[in-house]
Design a protein around this motif. Structure first.
Motif, PDB file in Angstrom:
ATOM      1  N   PHE A   1      15.979   2.621  -4.513  1.00  0.00           N
ATOM      2  CA  PHE A   1      14.772   1.920  -4.074  1.00  0.00           C
ATOM      3  C   PHE A   1      14.124   2.645  -2.903  1.00  0.00           C
ATOM      4  O   PHE A   1      12.900   2.708  -2.809  1.00  0.00           O
ATOM      5  CB  PHE A   1      15.086   0.471  -3.698  1.00  0.00           C
ATOM      6  N   THR A   2      14.908   3.200  -2.008  1.00  0.00           N
ATOM      7  CA  THR A   2      14.358   3.958  -0.883  1.00  0.00           C
ATOM      8  C   THR A   2      13.643   5.209  -1.370  1.00  0.00           C
ATOM      9  O   THR A   2      12.541   5.526  -0.907  1.00  0.00           O
ATOM     10  CB  THR A   2      15.475   4.335   0.102  1.00  0.00           C
ATOM     11  N   VAL A   3      14.236   5.910  -2.310  1.00  0.00           N
ATOM     12  CA  VAL A   3      13.604   7.109  -2.864  1.00  0.00           C
ATOM     13  C   VAL A   3      12.304   6.753  -3.570  1.00  0.00           C
ATOM     14  O   VAL A   3      11.283   7.441  -3.413  1.00  0.00           O
ATOM     15  CB  VAL A   3      14.576   7.842  -3.814  1.00  0.00           C
ATOM     16  N   SER A   4      12.291   5.669  -4.333  1.00  0.00           N
ATOM     17  CA  SER A   4      11.064   5.269  -5.024  1.00  0.00           C
ATOM     18  C   SER A   4       9.998   4.805  -4.037  1.00  0.00           C
ATOM     19  O   SER A   4       8.803   5.029  -4.247  1.00  0.00           O
ATOM     20  CB  SER A   4      11.350   4.185  -6.052  1.00  0.00           C
ATOM     21  N   PHE A   5      10.406   4.190  -2.933  1.00  0.00           N
ATOM     22  CA  PHE A   5       9.457   3.773  -1.907  1.00  0.00           C
ATOM     23  C   PHE A   5       8.798   4.984  -1.251  1.00  0.00           C
ATOM     24  O   PHE A   5       7.584   5.014  -1.043  1.00  0.00           O
ATOM     25  CB  PHE A   5      10.171   2.912  -0.858  1.00  0.00           C
ATOM     26  N   VAL A   6       9.594   5.999  -0.963  1.00  0.00           N
ATOM     27  CA  VAL A   6       9.046   7.227  -0.371  1.00  0.00           C
ATOM     28  C   VAL A   6       8.093   7.902  -1.361  1.00  0.00           C
ATOM     29  O   VAL A   6       7.025   8.380  -0.979  1.00  0.00           O
ATOM     30  CB  VAL A   6      10.182   8.173   0.064  1.00  0.00           C
ATOM     31  N   GLY A   7       8.450   7.928  -2.631  1.00  0.00           N
ATOM     32  CA  GLY A   7       7.560   8.486  -3.648  1.00  0.00           C
ATOM     33  C   GLY A   7       6.246   7.732  -3.740  1.00  0.00           C
ATOM     34  O   GLY A   7       5.178   8.335  -3.877  1.00  0.00           O
ATOM     35  N   THR A   8       6.318   6.413  -3.656  1.00  0.00           N
ATOM     36  CA  THR A   8       5.110   5.596  -3.679  1.00  0.00           C
ATOM     37  C   THR A   8       4.240   5.873  -2.463  1.00  0.00           C
ATOM     38  O   THR A   8       3.011   5.945  -2.570  1.00  0.00           O
ATOM     39  CB  THR A   8       5.477   4.105  -3.737  1.00  0.00           C
ATOM     40  N   LEU A   9       4.857   6.045  -1.305  1.00  0.00           N
ATOM     41  CA  LEU A   9       4.093   6.379  -0.104  1.00  0.00           C
ATOM     42  C   LEU A   9       3.405   7.734  -0.237  1.00  0.00           C
ATOM     43  O   LEU A   9       2.266   7.901   0.217  1.00  0.00           O
ATOM     44  CB  LEU A   9       4.999   6.376   1.119  1.00  0.00           C
ATOM     45  N   LEU A  10       4.057   8.694  -0.865  1.00  0.00           N
ATOM     46  CA  LEU A  10       3.442  10.003  -1.069  1.00  0.00           C
ATOM     47  C   LEU A  10       2.238   9.922  -2.004  1.00  0.00           C
ATOM     48  O   LEU A  10       1.218  10.571  -1.768  1.00  0.00           O
ATOM     49  CB  LEU A  10       4.474  10.986  -1.607  1.00  0.00           C
ATOM     50  N   VAL A  11       2.342   9.119  -3.048  1.00  0.00           N
ATOM     51  CA  VAL A  11       1.205   8.928  -3.957  1.00  0.00           C
ATOM     52  C   VAL A  11       0.062   8.234  -3.226  1.00  0.00           C
ATOM     53  O   VAL A  11      -1.109   8.612  -3.368  1.00  0.00           O
ATOM     54  CB  VAL A  11       1.637   8.131  -5.208  1.00  0.00           C
ATOM     55  N   ALA A  12       0.369   7.221  -2.428  1.00  0.00           N
ATOM     56  CA  ALA A  12      -0.662   6.522  -1.659  1.00  0.00           C
ATOM     57  C   ALA A  12      -1.336   7.469  -0.671  1.00  0.00           C
ATOM     58  O   ALA A  12      -2.560   7.428  -0.499  1.00  0.00           O
ATOM     59  CB  ALA A  12      -0.056   5.333  -0.925  1.00  0.00           C
ATOM     60  N   TYR A  13      -0.560   8.323  -0.038  1.00  0.00           N
ATOM     61  CA  TYR A  13      -1.121   9.297   0.887  1.00  0.00           C
ATOM     62  C   TYR A  13      -2.050  10.259   0.154  1.00  0.00           C
ATOM     63  O   TYR A  13      -3.108  10.631   0.663  1.00  0.00           O
ATOM     64  CB  TYR A  13      -0.005  10.058   1.583  1.00  0.00           C
ATOM     65  N   GLY A  14      -1.690  10.638  -1.057  1.00  0.00           N
ATOM     66  CA  GLY A  14      -2.557  11.491  -1.871  1.00  0.00           C
ATOM     67  C   GLY A  14      -3.880  10.822  -2.183  1.00  0.00           C
ATOM     68  O   GLY A  14      -4.943  11.453  -2.149  1.00  0.00           O
ATOM     69  N   PHE A  15      -3.838   9.523  -2.492  1.00  0.00           N
ATOM     70  CA  PHE A  15      -5.073   8.782  -2.746  1.00  0.00           C
ATOM     71  C   PHE A  15      -5.939   8.699  -1.492  1.00  0.00           C
ATOM     72  O   PHE A  15      -7.160   8.816  -1.559  1.00  0.00           O
ATOM     73  CB  PHE A  15      -4.774   7.375  -3.263  1.00  0.00           C
ATOM     74  N   VAL A  16      -5.320   8.498  -0.348  1.00  0.00           N
ATOM     75  CA  VAL A  16      -6.080   8.432   0.901  1.00  0.00           C
ATOM     76  C   VAL A  16      -6.770   9.755   1.169  1.00  0.00           C
ATOM     77  O   VAL A  16      -7.947   9.799   1.532  1.00  0.00           O
ATOM     78  CB  VAL A  16      -5.158   8.028   2.073  1.00  0.00           C
ATOM     79  N   ARG A  17      -6.061  10.847   0.969  1.00  0.00           N
ATOM     80  CA  ARG A  17      -6.662  12.174   1.184  1.00  0.00           C
ATOM     81  C   ARG A  17      -7.797  12.430   0.199  1.00  0.00           C
ATOM     82  O   ARG A  17      -8.813  13.012   0.548  1.00  0.00           O
ATOM     83  CB  ARG A  17      -5.603  13.262   1.051  1.00  0.00           C
ATOM     84  N   LEU A  18      -7.621  12.005  -1.044  1.00  0.00           N
ATOM     85  CA  LEU A  18      -8.658  12.181  -2.058  1.00  0.00           C
ATOM     86  C   LEU A  18      -9.894  11.355  -1.726  1.00  0.00           C
ATOM     87  O   LEU A  18     -11.027  11.834  -1.842  1.00  0.00           O
ATOM     88  CB  LEU A  18      -8.123  11.791  -3.434  1.00  0.00           C
ATOM     89  N   LEU A  19      -9.687  10.124  -1.281  1.00  0.00           N
ATOM     90  CA  LEU A  19     -10.817   9.244  -0.990  1.00  0.00           C
ATOM     91  C   LEU A  19     -11.571   9.651   0.267  1.00  0.00           C
ATOM     92  O   LEU A  19     -12.703   9.223   0.474  1.00  0.00           O
ATOM     93  CB  LEU A  19     -10.342   7.800  -0.881  1.00  0.00           C
ATOM     94  N   ARG A  20     -10.976  10.465   1.104  1.00  0.00           N
ATOM     95  CA  ARG A  20     -11.720  10.991   2.252  1.00  0.00           C
ATOM     96  C   ARG A  20     -12.755  12.006   1.813  1.00  0.00           C
ATOM     97  O   ARG A  20     -13.772  12.190   2.471  1.00  0.00           O
ATOM     98  CB  ARG A  20     -10.767  11.640   3.249  1.00  0.00           C
ATOM     99  N   LYS A  21     -12.517  12.689   0.701  1.00  0.00           N
ATOM    100  CA  LYS A  21     -13.440  13.694   0.194  1.00  0.00           C
ATOM    101  C   LYS A  21     -14.469  13.089  -0.761  1.00  0.00           C
ATOM    102  O   LYS A  21     -15.586  13.547  -0.828  1.00  0.00           O
ATOM    103  CB  LYS A  21     -12.674  14.806  -0.498  1.00  0.00           C
TER     104      LYS A  21
END
Length: 53
Positions: A26-46
């Motif tokens: 669950f911790t590994v999947s949570f970190v993976g989810t955070l990385l995907v969310a961070y990718g969306f944030v970076r994409l939405l800034r552009k």
């Protein structure tokens, strides 16, 4: 579907397969989810406009 999946993956069958590593998975999947969310944030800034046009 997420809460149902989380509850079903804590079952005896999966716990028997993974063992004591269920919290770690669950911790590994949570970190993976955070990385995907961070990718969306970076994409939405552009891309700042809404809609398809």
């Amino acid at each position: 579907m997420g809460p149902v999946m989380a509850m079903s993956l804590n079952g005896i069958g999966v716990a028997g397969l993974v063992g004591k590593a269920v919290p770690f998975t669950f911790t590994v999947s949570f970190v993976g989810t955070l990385l995907v969310a961070y990718g969306f944030v970076r994409l939405l800034r552009k891309i700042t406009h809404a809609g398809s046009v």
